[in-house]
Every structure is written in structure tokens, then in C-alpha cells.
Write a protein that holds these residues in place. Structure first.
Motif, PDB file in Angstrom:
ATOM      1  N   LEU A   1      48.183   8.244   5.575  1.00 55.65           N
ATOM      2  CA  LEU A   1      49.389   8.418   4.775  1.00 55.65           C
ATOM      3  C   LEU A   1      50.044   7.052   4.594  1.00 55.65           C
ATOM      4  CD1 LEU A   1      50.846  11.627   6.462  1.00 55.65           C
ATOM      5  CD2 LEU A   1      49.408  11.466   4.432  1.00 55.65           C
ATOM      6  N   PHE A   2      50.197   6.633   3.358  1.00 56.37           N
ATOM      7  CA  PHE A   2      50.810   5.357   3.027  1.00 56.37           C
ATOM      8  C   PHE A   2      52.163   5.668   2.390  1.00 56.37           C
ATOM      9  CE2 PHE A   2      46.319   4.858   3.233  1.00 56.37           C
ATOM     10  CZ  PHE A   2      46.113   3.600   3.790  1.00 56.37           C
TER      11      PHE A   2
ATOM     12  N   LYS B   1      59.818   8.532   8.607  1.00 63.01           N
ATOM     13  CA  LYS B   1      59.706   9.634   9.569  1.00 63.01           C
ATOM     14  C   LYS B   1      60.012  10.981   8.900  1.00 63.01           C
ATOM     15  CE  LYS B   1      61.168  10.770  14.245  1.00 63.01           C
ATOM     16  NZ  LYS B   1      61.971  10.343  15.393  1.00 63.01           N
ATOM     17  N   ASN B   2      61.043  11.014   8.062  1.00 65.69           N
ATOM     18  CA  ASN B   2      61.378  12.253   7.343  1.00 65.69           C
ATOM     19  C   ASN B   2      60.265  12.668   6.392  1.00 65.69           C
ATOM     20  OD1 ASN B   2      64.452  11.004   7.621  1.00 65.69           O
ATOM     21  ND2 ASN B   2      64.325  13.213   7.884  1.00 65.69           N
ATOM     22  N   ARG B   3      59.687  11.684   5.706  1.00 66.45           N
ATOM     23  CA  ARG B   3      58.615  12.000   4.759  1.00 66.45           C
ATOM     24  C   ARG B   3      57.394  12.544   5.506  1.00 66.45           C
ATOM     25  NH1 ARG B   3      59.733  13.226   0.059  1.00 66.45           N
ATOM     26  NH2 ARG B   3      60.317  11.255  -0.813  1.00 66.45           N
ATOM     27  N   LEU B   4      57.068  11.943   6.662  1.00 68.57           N
ATOM     28  CA  LEU B   4      55.958  12.459   7.477  1.00 68.57           C
ATOM     29  C   LEU B   4      56.225  13.895   7.914  1.00 68.57           C
ATOM     30  CD1 LEU B   4      55.271   9.316   9.680  1.00 68.57           C
ATOM     31  CD2 LEU B   4      53.710  10.311   7.992  1.00 68.57           C
TER      32      LEU B   4
ATOM     33  N   ARG C   1      48.084   3.610  -7.372  1.00 70.93           N
ATOM     34  CA  ARG C   1      46.640   3.586  -7.643  1.00 70.93           C
ATOM     35  C   ARG C   1      46.091   2.160  -7.591  1.00 70.93           C
ATOM     36  NH1 ARG C   1      43.264   7.215 -11.461  1.00 70.93           N
ATOM     37  NH2 ARG C   1      41.346   6.029 -11.555  1.00 70.93           N
ATOM     38  N   ALA C   2      46.802   1.227  -8.214  1.00 64.19           N
ATOM     39  CA  ALA C   2      46.367  -0.171  -8.217  1.00 64.19           C
ATOM     40  C   ALA C   2      46.340  -0.726  -6.796  1.00 64.19           C
ATOM     41  CB  ALA C   2      47.291  -1.010  -9.096  1.00 64.19           C
ATOM     42  N   PHE C   3      47.364  -0.425  -6.019  1.00 61.78           N
ATOM     43  CA  PHE C   3      47.412  -0.894  -4.634  1.00 61.78           C
ATOM     44  C   PHE C   3      46.261  -0.294  -3.828  1.00 61.78           C
ATOM     45  CE2 PHE C   3      48.736  -0.432  -0.209  1.00 61.78           C
ATOM     46  CZ  PHE C   3      48.977  -1.759   0.105  1.00 61.78           C
ATOM     47  N   ALA C   4      46.055   1.007  -3.955  1.00 63.31           N
ATOM     48  CA  ALA C   4      44.993   1.697  -3.204  1.00 63.31           C
ATOM     49  C   ALA C   4      43.621   1.141  -3.573  1.00 63.31           C
ATOM     50  CB  ALA C   4      45.052   3.200  -3.482  1.00 63.31           C
TER      51      ALA C   4
ATOM     52  N   VAL D   1      46.688   9.312   1.127  1.00 61.53           N
ATOM     53  CA  VAL D   1      47.801   9.819   0.332  1.00 61.53           C
ATOM     54  C   VAL D   1      48.859   8.723   0.227  1.00 61.53           C
ATOM     55  CG1 VAL D   1      49.593  11.598   0.161  1.00 61.53           C
ATOM     56  CG2 VAL D   1      47.352  12.164   1.143  1.00 61.53           C
ATOM     57  N   PHE D   2      49.270   8.434  -0.995  1.00 60.55           N
ATOM     58  CA  PHE D   2      50.296   7.420  -1.248  1.00 60.55           C
ATOM     59  C   PHE D   2      51.513   8.133  -1.837  1.00 60.55           C
ATOM     60  CE2 PHE D   2      46.456   5.114  -0.927  1.00 60.55           C
ATOM     61  CZ  PHE D   2      46.781   3.836  -0.511  1.00 60.55           C
TER      62      PHE D   2
END
Length: 124
Positions: free
Chosen positions: A111-112, A85-88, A18-21, A75-76
Motif C-alpha cells: 500500500l503506497f 494510519k487512518n487510510r490504512l 501510474r507514472a510513479f508506480a 495499491v496507490f
């Protein structure tokens, strides 16, 4: 269209995301940012993202069809012990399981997926 008018909805795992976003989007001129609740207490935060992701994509697409230039979804989610790649692929499968199309090129869905700790992104 001005970035100030774009409604950015952010789905993230934890307070570090959240802080990064917040810093990332505000530094780029976005002011209309809405954060979805962060999971509290028990359970895997990753599962929380997978649970909410299809509903948020569906909501984004409904709103974007009305006025494409005024809505975006970010989305983080950590890669954890997987590759990016697997997460995507997992996120795409989550959409397919919900009878939704995968992300399209014209979707404003970011997507981050940090492979290492998000804290390293914060330092950068």
C-alpha cells in the motif's frame, strides 16, 4: 525467484500514481506489470480504489495460493486530508466489510499512501 516472473497488479487513483508506480517497479527489475484501469471523469478516485480493493485482494489471494511467489498487488491511494494510519484503517475496514481478512504479513500487497501530493514523490 526472478522479479521478471512476478506478476504485479497495480491499482491506482490517477495518471500521476501510474507514472510513479511504473518507474518504481521497472527501476527495481519488475517487467510483468499490469495496471488496472484508471477512473475517468466524474466521481472521487478514492472511492474507486475502495470499491475495487476487496475484489483485487480476493483475486490476489486466489492466485497467490496457487503460486505464492509469482503474484503481487500494489495499491496507490492518497491520504488526502487523513493520516496514513487512518487510510490504512479504512482499507482494512473495507476488507472486513467484504468478509475478507485484513492484510497478512505474508501477503504480497503493498500500500503506497502519499500524505502530500504524489508529485513530491515523483520529484524525490
Amino acid at each position: 525467484m526472478s522479479r521478471r516472473r512476478v506478476q504485479v497488479v497495480i491499482l491506482c487513483e490517477d495518471v500521476q500514481h501510474r507514472a510513479f508506480a511504473k518507474g518504481l517497479f521497472e527501476a527495481r527489475g519488475f517487467r510483468n506489470i499490469r495496471f488496472l484501469p484508471i477512473p475517468q471523469g466524474r466521481g472521487a478516485a478514492t472511492q474507486y480504489i475502495f470499491k475495487l480493493y476487496p475484489d483485487r485482494v480476493k483475486a490476489y489471494r486466489i492466485l497467490a495460493n496457487r503460486n505464492r511467489s509469482s503474484h503481487a498487488l500494489a495499491v496507490f491511494i492518497d491520504a488526502d486530508n487523513r493520516t496514513v494510519k487512518n487510510r490504512l484503517k479504512e482499507l482494512d475496514e473495507t476488507l472486513q466489510d467484504s468478509k475478507l481478512e485484513k492484510r497478512q504479513k505474508d501477503d504480497k500487497i503493498g500500500l503506497f499512501i502519499p500524505k502530500m501530493n504524489i508529485e513530491t514523490w515523483l520529484m524525490y
